[in-house]
Write a protein that holds these residues in place. Structure first.
Motif, PDB file in Angstrom:
ATOM      1  N   ASN A  29       0.827  -1.208   0.000  1.00  0.00           N
ATOM      2  CA  ASN A  29       0.000   0.000   0.000  1.00  0.00           C
ATOM      3  C   ASN A  29       0.867   1.267   0.000  1.00  0.00           C
ATOM      4  O   ASN A  29       0.644   2.198   0.759  1.00  0.00           O
ATOM      5  CB  ASN A  29      -0.959  -0.015   1.194  1.00  0.00           C
ATOM      6  N   CYS A  30       1.892   1.255  -0.863  1.00  0.00           N
ATOM      7  CA  CYS A  30       2.833   2.375  -0.938  1.00  0.00           C
ATOM      8  C   CYS A  30       2.322   3.455  -1.879  1.00  0.00           C
ATOM      9  O   CYS A  30       1.739   3.166  -2.916  1.00  0.00           O
ATOM     10  CB  CYS A  30       4.193   1.894  -1.460  1.00  0.00           C
ATOM     11  N   LYS A  31       2.566   4.670  -1.498  1.00  0.00           N
ATOM     12  CA  LYS A  31       2.402   5.795  -2.403  1.00  0.00           C
ATOM     13  C   LYS A  31       3.743   5.913  -3.132  1.00  0.00           C
ATOM     14  O   LYS A  31       4.710   5.273  -2.775  1.00  0.00           O
ATOM     15  CB  LYS A  31       2.118   7.096  -1.630  1.00  0.00           C
ATOM     16  N   THR A  32       3.794   6.730  -4.152  1.00  0.00           N
ATOM     17  CA  THR A  32       5.066   6.871  -4.848  1.00  0.00           C
ATOM     18  C   THR A  32       6.101   7.481  -3.901  1.00  0.00           C
ATOM     19  O   THR A  32       5.802   8.374  -3.128  1.00  0.00           O
ATOM     20  CB  THR A  32       4.936   7.761  -6.105  1.00  0.00           C
ATOM     21  N   SER A  33       7.274   6.947  -3.950  1.00  0.00           N
ATOM     22  CA  SER A  33       8.360   7.397  -3.098  1.00  0.00           C
ATOM     23  C   SER A  33       9.494   7.870  -4.001  1.00  0.00           C
ATOM     24  O   SER A  33       9.890   7.163  -4.910  1.00  0.00           O
ATOM     25  CB  SER A  33       8.832   6.246  -2.218  1.00  0.00           C
ATOM     26  N   SER A  34       9.966   9.053  -3.754  1.00  0.00           N
ATOM     27  CA  SER A  34      11.048   9.544  -4.603  1.00  0.00           C
ATOM     28  C   SER A  34      12.195  10.041  -3.735  1.00  0.00           C
ATOM     29  O   SER A  34      11.994  10.759  -2.770  1.00  0.00           O
ATOM     30  CB  SER A  34      10.558  10.664  -5.521  1.00  0.00           C
ATOM     31  N   ASN A 174       9.906   3.090   1.349  1.00  0.00           N
ATOM     32  CA  ASN A 174      11.150   3.690   0.846  1.00  0.00           C
ATOM     33  C   ASN A 174      12.166   2.605   0.504  1.00  0.00           C
ATOM     34  O   ASN A 174      12.853   2.681  -0.522  1.00  0.00           O
ATOM     35  CB  ASN A 174      11.738   4.659   1.869  1.00  0.00           C
ATOM     36  N   ALA A 175      12.260   1.593   1.361  1.00  0.00           N
ATOM     37  CA  ALA A 175      13.168   0.478   1.077  1.00  0.00           C
ATOM     38  C   ALA A 175      12.758  -0.229  -0.208  1.00  0.00           C
ATOM     39  O   ALA A 175      13.601  -0.519  -1.064  1.00  0.00           O
ATOM     40  CB  ALA A 175      13.171  -0.513   2.242  1.00  0.00           C
ATOM     41  N   LEU A 176      11.470  -0.468  -0.351  1.00  0.00           N
ATOM     42  CA  LEU A 176      10.968  -1.149  -1.540  1.00  0.00           C
ATOM     43  C   LEU A 176      11.244  -0.332  -2.801  1.00  0.00           C
ATOM     44  O   LEU A 176      11.618  -0.880  -3.841  1.00  0.00           O
ATOM     45  CB  LEU A 176       9.473  -1.432  -1.386  1.00  0.00           C
TER      46      LEU A 176
END
Length: 186
Positions: A29-34, A174-176
């Motif tokens: 259930n991740c949002k985009t992480s940059s 973030n790790a993913l």
């Protein structure tokens, strides 16, 4: 008129293909992480590389059967950062019941309790992940092991560790996001 239509279709396809989340990102259930200012780091044996933030502290390790990149954002407190260890291992791996039982036994020997495990695909490769939690020292602790079968003789073990109770999901996401940037050498 057909050039405009063609351009609109191509632009739409590019937009949707770039914004699609991977299956595992959806599972978490991740949002985009940059991350900003990434650099490519190669393991010593040149089996894989990963893009990580330039400001993170990184160590490399290798021996006869493995090659590792260990990295973390050391500018943050332990309970606010994530520790990431990516290791290429020259060994066959099967996600059978014996393998899963061995993971469970290793967790129990470290006083960790499995909360989640699932077979999936990471980097378009057969994969298995497990999330466990417990205590390390005085901190609550969670660890996620991602086993990625790269071929019949090798796999990558990506281990993400988080301490404390705040922003656990965000730190795992973030790790993913970084793990999904692994490039496997041929």
């Amino acid at each position: 008129m057909t050039k405009k239509l063609f351009f609109l279709i191509v632009a739409s396809l590019l937009f949707f293909s770039c914004s699609q989340q991977s299956k595992i990102s959806k599972d978490f259930n991740c949002k985009t992480s940059s991350f900003k200012r990434l650099e490519e780091v190669k393991d010593i044996k040149k089996l894989f590389s990963i893009q990580i933030p330039k400001s993170w502290k990184t160590n490399l390790y290798y021996d006869d059967i493995q090659s590792s990149i260990y990295t973390a954002d050391t500018t943050k407190q332990l309970t606010e950062t994530l520790l990431l260890d990516i290791t290429a291992i020259n060994q066959n791996i099967k996600f059978d019941e014996a393998f899963k039982l061995k993971q469970e036994q290793e967790n129990l020997s470290k006083k960790l309790i499995k909360t989640t495990s699932k077979e999936t695909k990471i980097l378009n490769k057969p994969s298995f992940y497990t999330i466990s939690k417990g205590k390390k020292g005085k901190h609550n602790y969670q660890v996620c092991h991602f086993f990625i079968k790269t071929n019949e003789q090798k796999f990558i073990l990506a281990k993400a560790e988080v301490y404390g109770d705040s922003l656990i999901k965000k730190r795992f996401c973030n790790a993913l996001a970084l793990i999904e940037k692994i490039k496997i050498s041929n």
